[in-house]
Design a protein around this motif. Structure first.
Motif, PDB file in Angstrom:
ATOM      1  N   PHE A 181       0.842  -1.378   0.031  1.00  0.00           N
ATOM      2  CA  PHE A 181      -0.053  -0.084  -0.039  1.00  0.00           C
ATOM      3  C   PHE A 181       0.856   1.285  -0.055  1.00  0.00           C
ATOM      4  N   SER A 182       2.005   1.265   0.395  1.00  0.00           N
ATOM      5  CA  SER A 182       2.864   2.258   0.371  1.00  0.00           C
ATOM      6  C   SER A 182       3.469   2.486  -0.999  1.00  0.00           C
ATOM      7  N   ALA A 183       3.279   1.739  -1.790  1.00  0.00           N
ATOM      8  CA  ALA A 183       3.959   1.832  -3.251  1.00  0.00           C
ATOM      9  C   ALA A 183       3.430   3.294  -4.157  1.00  0.00           C
ATOM     10  N   PRO A 184       2.355   3.629  -4.214  1.00  0.00           N
ATOM     11  CA  PRO A 184       1.884   4.807  -4.735  1.00  0.00           C
ATOM     12  C   PRO A 184       2.316   6.124  -3.874  1.00  0.00           C
ATOM     13  N   PHE A 185       2.639   6.045  -2.539  1.00  0.00           N
ATOM     14  CA  PHE A 185       3.215   7.139  -1.842  1.00  0.00           C
ATOM     15  C   PHE A 185       4.466   7.289  -2.362  1.00  0.00           C
ATOM     16  N   LEU A 186       5.376   6.154  -2.329  1.00  0.00           N
ATOM     17  CA  LEU A 186       6.773   6.080  -2.703  1.00  0.00           C
ATOM     18  C   LEU A 186       7.105   6.616  -4.109  1.00  0.00           C
ATOM     19  N   LEU A 187       5.863   6.377  -4.931  1.00  0.00           N
ATOM     20  CA  LEU A 187       6.314   6.643  -6.403  1.00  0.00           C
ATOM     21  C   LEU A 187       5.964   8.394  -6.375  1.00  0.00           C
ATOM     22  N   ALA A 188       5.002   8.684  -5.750  1.00  0.00           N
ATOM     23  CA  ALA A 188       4.724  10.140  -5.785  1.00  0.00           C
ATOM     24  C   ALA A 188       5.979  11.105  -4.999  1.00  0.00           C
ATOM     25  N   LEU A 189       6.742  10.476  -4.198  1.00  0.00           N
ATOM     26  CA  LEU A 189       8.012  11.005  -3.737  1.00  0.00           C
ATOM     27  C   LEU A 189       8.945  11.140  -4.716  1.00  0.00           C
ATOM     28  N   VAL A 190       9.021   9.993  -5.444  1.00  0.00           N
ATOM     29  CA  VAL A 190      10.040  10.137  -6.608  1.00  0.00           C
ATOM     30  C   VAL A 190       9.789  11.133  -7.711  1.00  0.00           C
ATOM     31  N   TRP A 191       8.426  11.222  -8.036  1.00  0.00           N
ATOM     32  CA  TRP A 191       7.861  12.273  -9.025  1.00  0.00           C
ATOM     33  C   TRP A 191       7.888  13.647  -8.667  1.00  0.00           C
ATOM     34  N   PHE A 192       7.876  13.973  -7.244  1.00  0.00           N
ATOM     35  CA  PHE A 192       8.317  15.423  -6.570  1.00  0.00           C
ATOM     36  C   PHE A 192       9.544  15.401  -6.335  1.00  0.00           C
ATOM     37  N   ASP A 193      10.321  14.480  -6.703  1.00  0.00           N
ATOM     38  CA  ASP A 193      12.171  14.763  -6.523  1.00  0.00           C
ATOM     39  C   ASP A 193      12.271  14.617  -5.002  1.00  0.00           C
ATOM     40  N   GLN A 194      11.609  13.793  -4.161  1.00  0.00           N
ATOM     41  CA  GLN A 194      11.960  13.987  -2.794  1.00  0.00           C
ATOM     42  C   GLN A 194      12.850  12.698  -2.439  1.00  0.00           C
ATOM     43  N   ARG A 195      14.173  13.055  -2.849  1.00  0.00           N
ATOM     44  CA  ARG A 195      15.131  11.601  -2.719  1.00  0.00           C
ATOM     45  C   ARG A 195      15.156  11.256  -1.204  1.00  0.00           C
ATOM     46  N   LEU A 196      15.269  12.329  -0.229  1.00  0.00           N
ATOM     47  CA  LEU A 196      15.691  11.753   1.130  1.00  0.00           C
ATOM     48  C   LEU A 196      14.612  11.104   1.780  1.00  0.00           C
ATOM     49  N   ILE A 197      13.556  11.877   1.712  1.00  0.00           N
ATOM     50  CA  ILE A 197      12.206  10.928   2.299  1.00  0.00           C
ATOM     51  C   ILE A 197      11.800   9.797   1.638  1.00  0.00           C
ATOM     52  N   PHE A 198      11.840   9.674   0.229  1.00  0.00           N
ATOM     53  CA  PHE A 198      11.942   8.532  -0.584  1.00  0.00           C
ATOM     54  C   PHE A 198      12.942   7.530   0.284  1.00  0.00           C
ATOM     55  N   THR A 199      14.027   7.777   0.213  1.00  0.00           N
ATOM     56  CA  THR A 199      14.991   6.596   0.888  1.00  0.00           C
ATOM     57  C   THR A 199      14.730   6.234   1.999  1.00  0.00           C
ATOM     58  N   TRP A 200      14.384   7.025   2.973  1.00  0.00           N
ATOM     59  CA  TRP A 200      14.022   6.697   4.553  1.00  0.00           C
ATOM     60  C   TRP A 200      12.922   5.894   4.376  1.00  0.00           C
ATOM     61  N   LEU A 201      11.591   6.303   3.788  1.00  0.00           N
ATOM     62  CA  LEU A 201      10.489   5.428   3.732  1.00  0.00           C
ATOM     63  C   LEU A 201      10.880   4.059   2.916  1.00  0.00           C
ATOM     64  N   GLN A 234       8.390  -7.881  -4.112  1.00  0.00           N
ATOM     65  CA  GLN A 234       8.726  -7.619  -5.624  1.00  0.00           C
ATOM     66  C   GLN A 234       8.326  -6.029  -5.787  1.00  0.00           C
ATOM     67  N   ILE A 235       7.275  -5.747  -5.109  1.00  0.00           N
ATOM     68  CA  ILE A 235       6.806  -4.394  -5.115  1.00  0.00           C
ATOM     69  C   ILE A 235       7.951  -3.459  -4.603  1.00  0.00           C
ATOM     70  N   THR A 236       8.487  -3.731  -3.463  1.00  0.00           N
ATOM     71  CA  THR A 236       9.622  -2.965  -2.664  1.00  0.00           C
ATOM     72  C   THR A 236      10.950  -3.127  -3.647  1.00  0.00           C
ATOM     73  N   LEU A 237      11.328  -4.118  -4.416  1.00  0.00           N
ATOM     74  CA  LEU A 237      12.545  -4.111  -5.132  1.00  0.00           C
ATOM     75  C   LEU A 237      12.111  -3.378  -6.411  1.00  0.00           C
ATOM     76  N   ILE A 238      10.997  -3.267  -6.934  1.00  0.00           N
ATOM     77  CA  ILE A 238      10.659  -2.576  -8.238  1.00  0.00           C
ATOM     78  C   ILE A 238      10.725  -0.977  -7.720  1.00  0.00           C
ATOM     79  N   LEU A 239      10.091  -0.713  -6.543  1.00  0.00           N
ATOM     80  CA  LEU A 239      10.191   1.070  -6.051  1.00  0.00           C
ATOM     81  C   LEU A 239      11.623   1.298  -6.116  1.00  0.00           C
ATOM     82  N   GLY A 240      12.500   0.362  -5.472  1.00  0.00           N
ATOM     83  CA  GLY A 240      14.042   0.602  -5.133  1.00  0.00           C
ATOM     84  C   GLY A 240      14.801   0.897  -6.599  1.00  0.00           C
ATOM     85  N   LEU A 241      14.591  -0.042  -7.441  1.00  0.00           N
ATOM     86  CA  LEU A 241      15.069   0.247  -8.871  1.00  0.00           C
ATOM     87  C   LEU A 241      14.365   1.345  -9.426  1.00  0.00           C
ATOM     88  N   ILE A 242      13.168   1.792  -9.260  1.00  0.00           N
ATOM     89  CA  ILE A 242      12.864   3.035  -9.730  1.00  0.00           C
ATOM     90  C   ILE A 242      13.458   4.233  -9.358  1.00  0.00           C
TER      91      ILE A 242
END
Length: 195
Positions: free
Chosen positions: A19-39, A73-81
């Motif tokens: 369920f966190s996947a869309p939120f993490l994708l939004a962080l990448v979209w908005f270029d929030q690298r540090l918050i994305f990485t911590w989450l 698998q979702i987490t790995l894909i998010l990490g790769l993105i």
């Protein structure tokens, strides 16, 4: 019929990753690298927690194994993105080696879906080691910058794990979860069970 009370605490940790996947994708979209990485670190941590809890509380189940694998698998894909977005030059420089590691993984998924109709959930020791190395490399790269020794170790272990997974698919006529590795599979009576 499944309801919320049918799921246990370990399942909910897996759901968090999904369920966190869309939120993490939004962080990448908005270029929030540090918050994305911590989450992303939190997501990787829940992967370690759910399996431990399931074993400790004796609440392991095929459904839980599938949820865990899907969350992984979702987490790995998010990490790769995140890696592709934030470390584009590194990806371009090492694309051939990345493809050499990734193509067998895709092949393994195709074989599993054609044989079982779903992804494997063997959760071997090698798969756990590979997941640790992947998460360590991705998180290190996102917090700092890519580390080549860690990258090469991750690729090597990932290839070994994928080939073991393919071997296990051919060893098991029916879908099975929680196989520790080939050695244990050779002694597993589930291998010979028919539907």
């Amino acid at each position: 019929m499944l309801t919320f009370k049918n799921f246990n605490i370990a399942d909910w940790f897996s759901f968090y990753r999904i369920f966190s996947a869309p939120f993490l994708l939004a962080l990448v979209w908005f270029d929030q690298r540090l918050i994305f990485t911590w989450l992303l670190l939190v997501s990787y941590s829940t992967d370690a927690i759910d399996g431990y809890l399931a074993r400790k509380l004796k609440i392991t189940s095929p459904r839980g194994s599938q949820l865990d694998s899907f969350g992984d698998q979702i987490t790995l894909i998010l990490g790769l993105i995140g890696l592709f977005y934030y470390e584009t030059d590194f990806i371009k420089t090492n694309l051939v080696l990345i493809l050499i590691a990734f193509v067998p993984y895709i092949l393994q998924m195709i074989i599993a879906y054609s044989k079982y109709g779903k992804a494997t959930a063997f959760h071997t020791y090698l798969a756990k080691l590979s997941a640790i190395m992947q998460s360590a490399f991705i998180l290190w790269s996102l917090f700092f910058s890519p580390n080549y020794p860690l990258f090469y170790i991750m690729i090597g272990i990932g290839l070994l794990e994928t080939f073991e997974e393919i071997s296990l698919i051919f060893m098991y006529d029916n879908w099975a979860s929680d196989v520790k590795g080939i050695y244990w599979a050779l002694r597993d009576k589930r291998r010979l069970k028919k539907k």
